[in-house]
Design a protein around this motif. Structure first.
Motif, PDB file in Angstrom:
ATOM      1  N   GLU A   1       0.841  -1.199   0.000  1.00 28.63           N
ATOM      2  CA  GLU A   1       0.000   0.000   0.000  1.00 28.63           C
ATOM      3  C   GLU A   1       0.881   1.256   0.000  1.00 28.63           C
ATOM      4  O   GLU A   1       0.657   2.192  -0.774  1.00 28.63           O
ATOM      5  N   GLU A   2       1.902   1.228   0.861  1.00 24.52           N
ATOM      6  CA  GLU A   2       2.781   2.389   0.955  1.00 24.52           C
ATOM      7  C   GLU A   2       3.631   2.524  -0.318  1.00 24.52           C
ATOM      8  O   GLU A   2       3.907   3.617  -0.778  1.00 24.52           O
ATOM      9  N   PHE A   3       4.003   1.390  -0.895  1.00 30.43           N
ATOM     10  CA  PHE A   3       4.782   1.409  -2.137  1.00 30.43           C
ATOM     11  C   PHE A   3       3.992   2.139  -3.229  1.00 30.43           C
ATOM     12  O   PHE A   3       4.507   3.023  -3.912  1.00 30.43           O
ATOM     13  N   LEU A   4       2.713   1.773  -3.341  1.00 28.83           N
ATOM     14  CA  LEU A   4       1.881   2.388  -4.383  1.00 28.83           C
ATOM     15  C   LEU A   4       1.690   3.875  -4.120  1.00 28.83           C
ATOM     16  O   LEU A   4       1.703   4.699  -5.037  1.00 28.83           O
ATOM     17  N   ALA A   5       1.560   4.232  -2.832  1.00 32.24           N
ATOM     18  CA  ALA A   5       1.331   5.634  -2.494  1.00 32.24           C
ATOM     19  C   ALA A   5       2.603   6.471  -2.648  1.00 32.24           C
ATOM     20  O   ALA A   5       2.536   7.662  -2.952  1.00 32.24           O
ATOM     21  N   THR A   6       3.774   5.832  -2.448  1.00 33.74           N
ATOM     22  CA  THR A   6       5.046   6.570  -2.440  1.00 33.74           C
ATOM     23  C   THR A   6       5.601   6.801  -3.839  1.00 33.74           C
ATOM     24  O   THR A   6       6.306   7.772  -4.102  1.00 33.74           O
ATOM     25  N   LEU A   7       5.294   5.861  -4.713  1.00 33.97           N
ATOM     26  CA  LEU A   7       5.898   5.829  -6.039  1.00 33.97           C
ATOM     27  C   LEU A   7       5.652   7.126  -6.824  1.00 33.97           C
ATOM     28  O   LEU A   7       4.536   7.626  -6.853  1.00 33.97           O
ATOM     29  N   THR A   8       6.713   7.657  -7.403  1.00 33.48           N
ATOM     30  CA  THR A   8       6.537   8.825  -8.278  1.00 33.48           C
ATOM     31  C   THR A   8       7.094   8.460  -9.658  1.00 33.48           C
ATOM     32  O   THR A   8       7.744   7.425  -9.814  1.00 33.48           O
ATOM     33  N   ARG A   9       6.890   9.354 -10.602  1.00 28.30           N
ATOM     34  CA  ARG A   9       7.373   9.101 -11.968  1.00 28.30           C
ATOM     35  C   ARG A   9       8.878   8.882 -12.029  1.00 28.30           C
ATOM     36  O   ARG A   9       9.390   8.209 -12.903  1.00 28.30           O
TER      37      ARG A   9
END
Ligand code: UTP
Length: 460
Positions: A442-450
């Motif tokens: 969940e945090e991975f998806l929220a943290t990820l940027t371009r």
């Protein structure tokens, strides 16, 4: 306080172990001091009872075995709602700063055969991040997430204390606040020969080894860590072991299930990979919760399945526990002592003539206590089933199963699952996600940027 030579000799004579001073006259001042210090650190008066309990290899009665109740894995709505309630309770406890992390890292790591404390062992698939770093980064990331300063206690032993402290110092506590971290040593117990006589590793040295992870309770109390927890208002302790870089330190769902049930000591388990996997399983022994050793499970019980085709005795112990502080205090104060286990080993020593002996056959008994032997002493417990691929990748052996290669692969595979969930294409080689980048998918998806392309996803 270190006893005088005469005091020590009298106390040793009283328990029939005065032979450990047989080379005293040959020792120099420093050697005498060191031997006296080792002896003074032992509880000599209780030693005869411990030795007597391990001397006889009494035939082992395993008792009546039944499976225990599990908080089962599942993806259905009811399970999700159940875990969401637990997450909320665990998160509240963390935000209020009422949980401590407790890492046990005092073992000898004999099977891995690594020269140094296991915590220094590099397991990061690409950055070679050490086991100590994985755990400390998880503690930091959790503190950041819940805006709390959660204390971190690390148990070492005489064998690796200085090098473990050095690892923390060199890494400036891996970014944790200095007063958040404390390292302390567990107790040691002597190896005895098959007649129960303490062995000398050298003329001025006992053949000592750590007293097992069950020594945690006494060590927490003796070191002052337990007092420190109480002073800080800590109510619950998250216990985990150094060899598992996937250990989800401070997992709010587990902590929530534990506190909502009013449990004193709880455990995480994973479904056994096959009926004969060599892992202890949580179950009931004569009606009491405990760990059933794999050797105590008959072939028939090991293979027995339920109506859904799952192993009945499948709850593989992964040595992640939650314990209440009052429970630790109760066990440590000694009214409820843990049993001592015997292990027959080859222990190098000096014989009566001062000659070094390297035995080719087991010649000695080592004594150890196990943390999970406290489970039957807990009034209430929960046992939560979790996914192995997300929580358990221990480094035990140099090669084969539970080896560094498997651990690295599992860390990388977890990162790749998260990349897939994010719709990113996965590279053919390994990937690595640092705990400070994301603690979970969940945090991975929220943290990820371009700008995050991998294969290393990290933050400092
Ligand atoms: P293991 O029982 O797997 O032992 O410890 P080990 O010492 O790592 O390795 P071997 O058996 O010598 O190969 C499980 C966990 O318990 C800790 C270890 O550091 C590891 O985190 N432990 C074990 C202690 O802290 N103290 C002990 O006395 C024994």
């Amino acid at each position: 306080m270190i006893d005088t030579h005469e005091d020590l000799r009298a106390r040793l004579t009283a328990i029939g172990q005065e032979h450990v001073l047989r080379f005293w006259d040959e020792l120099d001042g420093a050697q005498r001091e060191s031997l006296a210090a080792e002896l003074s650190a032992l509880d000599l008066e209780t030693l005869p009872a411990l030795i007597a309990s391990v001397l006889e290899a009494t035939p082992h009665e395993s008792g009546a075995l039944e499976p225990c109740e599990l908080i089962e894995l599942g993806d259905d709505r009811a399970t999700q709602a159940r875990d969401a309630r637990a997450r909320e309770a665990g998160a509240a406890l963390l935000s209020e700063g009422k949980v401590a992390a407790f890492l046990v890292a005092g073992g000898q790591g004999t099977r891995l055969g690594y020269d140094g404390p296991k915590g220094r062992f590099p397991v990061g698939p690409l950055t070679h991040r050490s086991l100590f770093a994985y755990h400390a980064h998880r503690v930091r990331a959790t503190c950041r997430r819940y805006d709390a300063t959660l204390p971190y206690y690390v148990m070492t032993s005489t064998l690796n204390h200085d090098s473990s402290v050095a690892a923390f110092n060199e890494a400036e506590n891996f970014g944790l606040e200095p007063d958040q971290v404390s390292l302390f040593q567990q107790g040691m117990l002597p190896a005895v020969d098959l007649e129960g006589k303490i062995l000398l590793a050298d003329k001025h040295k006992l053949a000592l080894s750590p007293d097992g992870h069950g020594g945690s309770f006494a060590a927490l109390m003796r070191s002052g860590a337990l007092d420190d927890m109480e002073r800080r208002g800590i109510e619950q302790v998250f216990y985990f072991q150094v060899d598992n870089p996937l250990a989800p330190v401070f997992d709010p769902v587990f902590l929530g299930h534990h506190v909502l049930a009013g449990a004193e000591m709880s455990t995480k388990v994973v479904p056994k990979s096959d009926p004969h996997e060599k892992v202890g399983v949580l179950g009931k022994i004569d009606g009491k919760l405990g760990v059933i050793e794999y050797s105590d499970l008959s072939d028939e019980l090991a293979k027995r399945t339920d109506d859904q085709g799952r192993l009945v005795f499948r709850a593989g112990n992964i040595a992640i526990h939650a314990m209440s502080v009052p429970f630790i205090r109760r066990i440590a104060s000694g009214d409820l002592s843990l049993p001592v286990h015997r292990a027959l080993k080859k222990v190098p020593h000096v014989d009566a003539n001062g000659v070094q002996v390297s035995p080719s056959e087991p010649n000695a008994i080592k004594m150890e206590t196990f943390v999970f032997d406290a489970l039957p002493l807990a009034q209430t417990s929960i046992t939560q089933e979790v996914r192995r691929e997300d929580e358990f990748a221990p480094v035990k052996n140099a090669e084969g199963s539970d080896s560094p290669a498997v651990t690295s692969q599992m860390l990388s595979d977890q990162g790749k699952r998260w990349m897939k969930a994010a719709g990113l294409s996965q590279p053919p080689g390994p990937v690595e996600v640092g705990p400070l980048f994301a603690l979970d998918q969940e945090e991975f998806l929220a943290t990820l940027t371009r700008s995050d392309f991998g294969p290393v996803f990290d933050r400092s």
